[in-house]
Write a protein that holds these residues in place. Structure first.
Motif, PDB file in Angstrom:
ATOM      1  N   ALA A  70     -19.454   8.776  23.034  1.00 17.28           N
ATOM      2  CA  ALA A  70     -18.846   7.618  23.705  1.00 17.28           C
ATOM      3  C   ALA A  70     -18.381   6.592  22.677  1.00 17.28           C
ATOM      4  N   VAL A  71     -17.289   5.913  22.996  1.00 19.88           N
ATOM      5  CA  VAL A  71     -16.831   4.763  22.217  1.00 19.88           C
ATOM      6  C   VAL A  71     -16.863   3.572  23.163  1.00 19.88           C
ATOM      7  N   TRP A  72     -17.647   2.584  22.792  1.00 18.75           N
ATOM      8  CA  TRP A  72     -17.842   1.410  23.644  1.00 18.75           C
ATOM      9  C   TRP A  72     -16.609   0.513  23.648  1.00 18.75           C
ATOM     10  N   VAL A  73     -16.169   0.181  24.851  1.00 21.59           N
ATOM     11  CA  VAL A  73     -15.091  -0.782  25.073  1.00 21.59           C
ATOM     12  C   VAL A  73     -15.767  -2.000  25.703  1.00 21.59           C
ATOM     13  N   PRO A  74     -16.034  -3.072  24.940  1.00 18.12           N
ATOM     14  CA  PRO A  74     -16.957  -4.117  25.392  1.00 18.12           C
ATOM     15  C   PRO A  74     -16.359  -5.189  26.303  1.00 18.12           C
ATOM     16  N   THR A  75     -15.383  -4.832  27.087  1.00 19.62           N
ATOM     17  CA  THR A  75     -14.713  -5.843  27.922  1.00 19.62           C
ATOM     18  C   THR A  75     -15.630  -6.417  28.993  1.00 19.62           C
ATOM     19  N   ASP A  76     -16.711  -5.726  29.342  1.00 18.04           N
ATOM     20  CA  ASP A  76     -17.652  -6.281  30.319  1.00 18.04           C
ATOM     21  C   ASP A  76     -18.393  -7.508  29.777  1.00 18.04           C
ATOM     22  N   LEU A  77     -18.305  -7.755  28.465  1.00 23.90           N
ATOM     23  CA  LEU A  77     -18.954  -8.923  27.871  1.00 23.90           C
ATOM     24  C   LEU A  77     -18.044 -10.154  27.832  1.00 23.90           C
ATOM     25  N   MET A  78     -16.863 -10.049  28.441  1.00 28.41           N
ATOM     26  CA  MET A  78     -16.002 -11.228  28.509  1.00 28.41           C
ATOM     27  C   MET A  78     -16.710 -12.295  29.332  1.00 28.41           C
ATOM     28  N   ARG A  79     -16.595 -13.542  28.903  1.00 28.90           N
ATOM     29  CA  ARG A  79     -17.318 -14.660  29.492  1.00 28.90           C
ATOM     30  C   ARG A  79     -16.370 -15.675  30.114  1.00 28.90           C
ATOM     31  N   THR A  80     -16.898 -16.414  31.101  1.00 31.20           N
ATOM     32  CA  THR A  80     -16.146 -17.535  31.678  1.00 31.20           C
ATOM     33  C   THR A  80     -16.694 -18.872  31.200  1.00 31.20           C
ATOM     34  N   THR A  81     -17.928 -18.853  30.686  1.00 31.47           N
ATOM     35  CA  THR A  81     -18.521 -20.061  30.098  1.00 31.47           C
ATOM     36  C   THR A  81     -19.157 -19.681  28.755  1.00 31.47           C
ATOM     37  N   PRO A  82     -19.216 -20.608  27.822  1.00 31.82           N
ATOM     38  CA  PRO A  82     -19.780 -20.307  26.504  1.00 31.82           C
ATOM     39  C   PRO A  82     -21.271 -19.960  26.591  1.00 31.82           C
ATOM     40  N   ASP A  83     -21.709 -19.111  25.681  1.00 36.53           N
ATOM     41  CA  ASP A  83     -23.128 -18.794  25.544  1.00 36.53           C
ATOM     42  C   ASP A  83     -23.411 -18.489  24.074  1.00 36.53           C
ATOM     43  N   SER A  84     -24.568 -17.938  23.784  1.00 34.09           N
ATOM     44  CA  SER A  84     -24.968 -17.716  22.391  1.00 34.09           C
ATOM     45  C   SER A  84     -24.091 -16.693  21.672  1.00 34.09           C
ATOM     46  N   MET A  85     -23.332 -15.901  22.412  1.00 35.86           N
ATOM     47  CA  MET A  85     -22.478 -14.887  21.782  1.00 35.86           C
ATOM     48  C   MET A  85     -21.068 -15.390  21.491  1.00 35.86           C
ATOM     49  N   THR A  86     -20.676 -16.494  22.079  1.00 37.23           N
ATOM     50  CA  THR A  86     -19.276 -16.911  22.008  1.00 37.23           C
ATOM     51  C   THR A  86     -19.028 -17.823  20.804  1.00 37.23           C
ATOM     52  N   ASN A  87     -19.178 -17.236  19.611  1.00 36.52           N
ATOM     53  CA  ASN A  87     -18.928 -17.975  18.376  1.00 36.52           C
ATOM     54  C   ASN A  87     -18.660 -16.963  17.261  1.00 36.52           C
ATOM     55  N   TRP A  88     -18.163 -17.454  16.138  1.00 32.83           N
ATOM     56  CA  TRP A  88     -17.790 -16.564  15.035  1.00 32.83           C
ATOM     57  C   TRP A  88     -18.994 -16.089  14.227  1.00 32.83           C
ATOM     58  N   ASP A  89     -20.174 -16.651  14.462  1.00 26.23           N
ATOM     59  CA  ASP A  89     -21.372 -16.143  13.795  1.00 26.23           C
ATOM     60  C   ASP A  89     -21.848 -14.839  14.431  1.00 26.23           C
ATOM     61  N   THR A  90     -21.393 -14.576  15.632  1.00 24.18           N
ATOM     62  CA  THR A  90     -21.754 -13.357  16.354  1.00 24.18           C
ATOM     63  C   THR A  90     -20.524 -12.464  16.401  1.00 24.18           C
ATOM     64  N   THR A  91     -20.547 -11.392  15.615  1.00 24.18           N
ATOM     65  CA  THR A  91     -19.407 -10.480  15.569  1.00 24.18           C
ATOM     66  C   THR A  91     -19.819  -9.132  16.164  1.00 24.18           C
ATOM     67  N   SER A  92     -18.996  -8.142  15.935  1.00 26.46           N
ATOM     68  CA  SER A  92     -19.286  -6.809  16.460  1.00 26.46           C
ATOM     69  C   SER A  92     -20.591  -6.233  15.901  1.00 26.46           C
ATOM     70  N   ASP A  93     -21.049  -6.698  14.736  1.00 22.50           N
ATOM     71  CA  ASP A  93     -22.361  -6.254  14.229  1.00 22.50           C
ATOM     72  C   ASP A  93     -23.461  -6.635  15.218  1.00 22.50           C
ATOM     73  N   SER A  94     -23.488  -7.913  15.594  1.00 22.92           N
ATOM     74  CA  SER A  94     -24.517  -8.377  16.533  1.00 22.92           C
ATOM     75  C   SER A  94     -24.320  -7.783  17.919  1.00 22.92           C
ATOM     76  N   LEU A  95     -23.068  -7.574  18.306  1.00 20.11           N
ATOM     77  CA  LEU A  95     -22.827  -6.932  19.612  1.00 20.11           C
ATOM     78  C   LEU A  95     -23.345  -5.495  19.597  1.00 20.11           C
ATOM     79  N   ALA A  96     -23.235  -4.825  18.462  1.00 22.51           N
ATOM     80  CA  ALA A  96     -23.803  -3.472  18.342  1.00 22.51           C
ATOM     81  C   ALA A  96     -25.322  -3.517  18.472  1.00 22.51           C
TER      82      ALA A  96
END
Length: 195
Positions: free
Chosen positions: A99-125
Motif C-alpha cells: 500500500a501507498v498511503w494517500v493522507p488526504t483524510d488528515l486534512m483539517r478544518t481547524t488548526p491542531d498540533s499537526m498543522t505546522n512546518w515542524d510536523t512533516t511527513s516524517d512525523s505523519l509516518a
C-alpha cells in the motif's frame, strides 16, 4: 507490518525506482509506503511566502503534495495500491499487496498540533505507524545517515523533522533511518523477518 517513509528528496533520484521495486518484490502484505512531500511541498512553501496564508492551509496543501508523490510512485510501479485510510491499507495488505498511503483524510478544518512546518511527513509516518500498530518504521533519506545516529541529532541537523523524536519516543515499534543507497540492505532485512 512495516511502514516505509520515502523522502520527497528522492523524487528525481533513480534510487526511488529501486526502493519501490524492492519493496514491491518482497513487501507484499507487509509494507505500507508513506510518501514525502518533495518538490510538491516545496511549492507550498513558496506559495505561503508569496501569499502569506496560514499554516492550516499549508498543512492541507502539503497533504495533497504527499498524495501527488504517492500517485507518482504508483505511476512508476503500477502494482502499488493507493490507500487513503486504515481500512483501505489493511485491505491492500490482506490482498498481499504493498500500500501507498494517500493522507488526504488528515486534512483539517481547524488548526491542531499537526498543522505546522515542524510536523512533516516524517512525523505523519510515525503517527500512521502508531495507528496501524506497525512493527517497524523505516525512514529513507537522500543523504548519508550514520547507522544508529540519535534521532535528536538527526532532528537538530534537519534530517528528520523537529517533532519526530517526540512522536516516536514511546513507540512500540522499531525506528530506523536509511540512506538512499541502502535498498538492498532493507530488502535483506525484510526477507529475514518474513513470517
Amino acid at each position: 507490518m512495516w511502514v516505509v517513509k520515502i523522502g520527497g528528496s528522492l523524487s528525481h533520484d533513480p534510487a526511488l525506482r529501486e526502493w519501490l521495486m524492492r519493496l514491491w518484490e518482497v513487501g507484499g502484505g507487509r509494507v505500507v509506503i508513506v510518501p514525502g512531500g518533495g518538490d510538491f511541498a516545496d511549492a507550498v512553501r513558496r506559495y505561503q511566502r508569496e501569499w502569506r496564508f496560514d499554516d492550516l492551509a499549508a498543512h492541507n496543501m502539503c497533504l495533497l503534495a504527499m498524495a501527488q508523490y504517492a500517485i507518482l510512485m504508483q505511476g512508476i510501479v503500477p502494482d502499488l495500491v493507493l490507500a487513503s485510510n486504515e481500512d483501505r491499507i489493511r485491505r491492500a495488505l490482506r490482498d498481499g499487496r504493498v500500500a501507498v498511503w494517500v493522507p488526504t483524510d488528515l486534512m483539517r478544518t481547524t488548526p491542531d498540533s499537526m498543522t505546522n512546518w515542524d510536523t512533516t511527513s516524517d512525523s505523519l509516518a510515525a503517527w500512521l505507524s502508531t495507528t496501524l500498530n506497525a512493527e517497524r518504521l523505516l525512514l529513507v533519506k537522500s543523504c548519508d545517515v550514520e547507522a544508529h545516529a540519535p534521532l535528536d541529532m538527526l532532528a537538530a541537523s534537519g534530517v528528520v523533522d523537529r517533532r519526530f523524536p517526540a512522536y516516536v519516543r514511546d513507540a512500540n515499534y522499531l525506528v530506523e533511518v536509511f540512506s538512499k543507497g541502502d535498498a538492498s540492505r532493507m530488502r535483506d532485512r525484510l526477507l529475514a523477518f518474513q513470517a
